[in-house]
Design a protein around this motif. Structure first.
Motif, short mmCIF file in Angstrom:
data_model
loop_
_atom_site.label_atom_id
_atom_site.label_comp_id
_atom_site.label_asym_id
_atom_site.label_seq_id
_atom_site.Cartn_x
_atom_site.Cartn_y
_atom_site.Cartn_z
N LEU A 1 0.81 -1.22 0.00
CA LEU A 1 0.00 0.00 0.00
C LEU A 1 0.84 1.26 0.00
O LEU A 1 0.43 2.29 -0.53
N THR A 2 2.02 1.22 0.60
CA THR A 2 2.85 2.42 0.69
C THR A 2 3.89 2.54 -0.41
O THR A 2 4.62 3.51 -0.45
N SER A 3 3.99 1.56 -1.29
CA SER A 3 4.98 1.66 -2.36
C SER A 3 4.55 2.77 -3.32
O SER A 3 3.38 2.98 -3.58
N SER A 4 5.54 3.49 -3.84
CA SER A 4 5.27 4.64 -4.69
C SER A 4 5.00 4.22 -6.12
O SER A 4 5.77 3.46 -6.70
N THR A 5 3.92 4.72 -6.65
CA THR A 5 3.61 4.49 -8.05
C THR A 5 4.12 5.69 -8.84
O THR A 5 3.74 6.82 -8.54
N PRO A 6 4.97 5.44 -9.82
CA PRO A 6 5.51 6.57 -10.58
C PRO A 6 4.43 7.27 -11.39
O PRO A 6 3.47 6.64 -11.83
N PRO A 7 4.56 8.55 -11.61
CA PRO A 7 3.60 9.28 -12.44
C PRO A 7 3.60 8.73 -13.86
O PRO A 7 4.67 8.43 -14.41
N THR A 8 2.43 8.60 -14.45
CA THR A 8 2.35 8.05 -15.81
C THR A 8 3.06 8.95 -16.83
O THR A 8 3.55 8.46 -17.84
N GLU A 9 3.13 10.25 -16.56
CA GLU A 9 3.81 11.18 -17.48
C GLU A 9 5.30 10.85 -17.61
O GLU A 9 5.92 11.20 -18.61
N LEU A 10 5.87 10.21 -16.60
CA LEU A 10 7.30 9.92 -16.61
C LEU A 10 7.66 8.79 -17.57
O LEU A 10 8.75 8.77 -18.14
N MET A 11 6.75 7.86 -17.77
CA MET A 11 7.01 6.69 -18.61
C MET A 11 7.22 7.09 -20.06
O MET A 11 6.58 8.00 -20.56
N GLY A 12 8.14 6.40 -20.71
CA GLY A 12 8.33 6.60 -22.13
C GLY A 12 9.72 7.08 -22.49
O GLY A 12 10.65 7.06 -21.68
N TRP B 1 15.42 1.87 -12.54
CA TRP B 1 15.03 3.14 -11.95
C TRP B 1 13.88 2.90 -10.98
O TRP B 1 13.16 1.92 -11.07
N SER B 2 13.77 3.82 -10.01
CA SER B 2 12.66 3.77 -9.07
C SER B 2 12.27 5.21 -8.72
O SER B 2 13.01 6.15 -8.97
N ASN C 1 7.46 10.52 -1.82
CA ASN C 1 7.61 11.43 -0.68
C ASN C 1 8.68 12.49 -0.91
O ASN C 1 8.53 13.63 -0.49
N GLN C 2 9.78 12.10 -1.54
CA GLN C 2 10.87 13.04 -1.79
C GLN C 2 10.87 13.59 -3.21
O GLN C 2 11.72 14.40 -3.56
N ASN C 3 9.96 13.07 -4.05
CA ASN C 3 9.88 13.47 -5.45
C ASN C 3 11.21 13.21 -6.16
O ASN C 3 11.73 14.06 -6.88
N LEU C 4 11.78 12.02 -5.92
CA LEU C 4 13.09 11.64 -6.46
C LEU C 4 13.00 10.45 -7.39
O LEU C 4 12.23 9.51 -7.15
N ILE C 5 13.83 10.50 -8.41
CA ILE C 5 14.05 9.34 -9.28
C ILE C 5 15.44 8.82 -8.94
O ILE C 5 16.40 9.59 -8.90
N THR C 6 15.55 7.52 -8.70
CA THR C 6 16.85 6.91 -8.47
C THR C 6 17.18 6.05 -9.68
O THR C 6 16.40 5.17 -10.05
N LEU C 7 18.30 6.33 -10.30
CA LEU C 7 18.77 5.57 -11.46
C LEU C 7 19.94 4.71 -11.02
O LEU C 7 20.84 5.18 -10.33
N ASN C 8 19.93 3.45 -11.41
CA ASN C 8 21.02 2.55 -11.07
C ASN C 8 21.55 1.92 -12.34
O ASN C 8 20.84 1.20 -13.04
N VAL C 9 22.81 2.23 -12.64
CA VAL C 9 23.52 1.62 -13.77
C VAL C 9 24.76 0.99 -13.19
O VAL C 9 25.62 1.67 -12.65
N GLY C 10 24.83 -0.32 -13.23
CA GLY C 10 25.96 -1.03 -12.62
C GLY C 10 25.81 -1.03 -11.11
O GLY C 10 24.78 -1.38 -10.57
N GLN C 11 26.83 -0.58 -10.43
CA GLN C 11 26.83 -0.56 -8.97
C GLN C 11 26.58 0.84 -8.41
O GLN C 11 26.69 1.06 -7.22
N GLN C 12 26.24 1.80 -9.26
CA GLN C 12 26.13 3.17 -8.83
C GLN C 12 24.70 3.68 -8.91
O GLN C 12 24.01 3.48 -9.90
#
Length: 112
Positions: A15-26, A69-70, A74-85
């Protein structure tokens, strides 16, 4: 009792997992990248893609890197993960056609 507690925890996280805005997809085309420390414009990538399944792609021409990506609502953040970073970007603007994200070293302007 343990099963009930486990079920409650799973329900809570679902219930608390964040659903990304649909505008972001694509697929997004980068119009400008500014290094916020030097104010120099960079163009090392020209496209980004945010897929529904959490896959992220970025690159220039045929050179494309993939990662995940996630979104943290709450923080309005996108986290990108490529490799270990991980790279964290705050969403400054998001509409159906424009996206502006920023981290400690760059501001990226994108359009669909």
């Amino acid at each position: 009792m343990k099963k009930l507690l486990l079920l409650l925890l799973i329900s809570f996280f679902t219930l608390t997992s964040s659903t990304p805005p649909t505008e972001l997809m694509g697929n997004w085309k980068i119009s400008k990248i500014i290094n916020t420390k030097t104010r120099k414009q960079d163009n090392f990538i020209d496209k980004m893609s945010f897929k529904q399944d959490g896959v992220f792609e970025a690159g220039k021409g045929d050179l494309v890197q993939s990662g995940t990506w996630s979104f943290d609502e709450n923080q309005n953040l996108i986290t990108l993960n490529v490799g270990q970073q991980d790279a964290h970007y705050k969403i400054l603007k998001l509409s159906k056609t424009k996206l502006v994200i920023e981290n400690f070293e760059s501001k990226i302007y994108l359009k669909k």
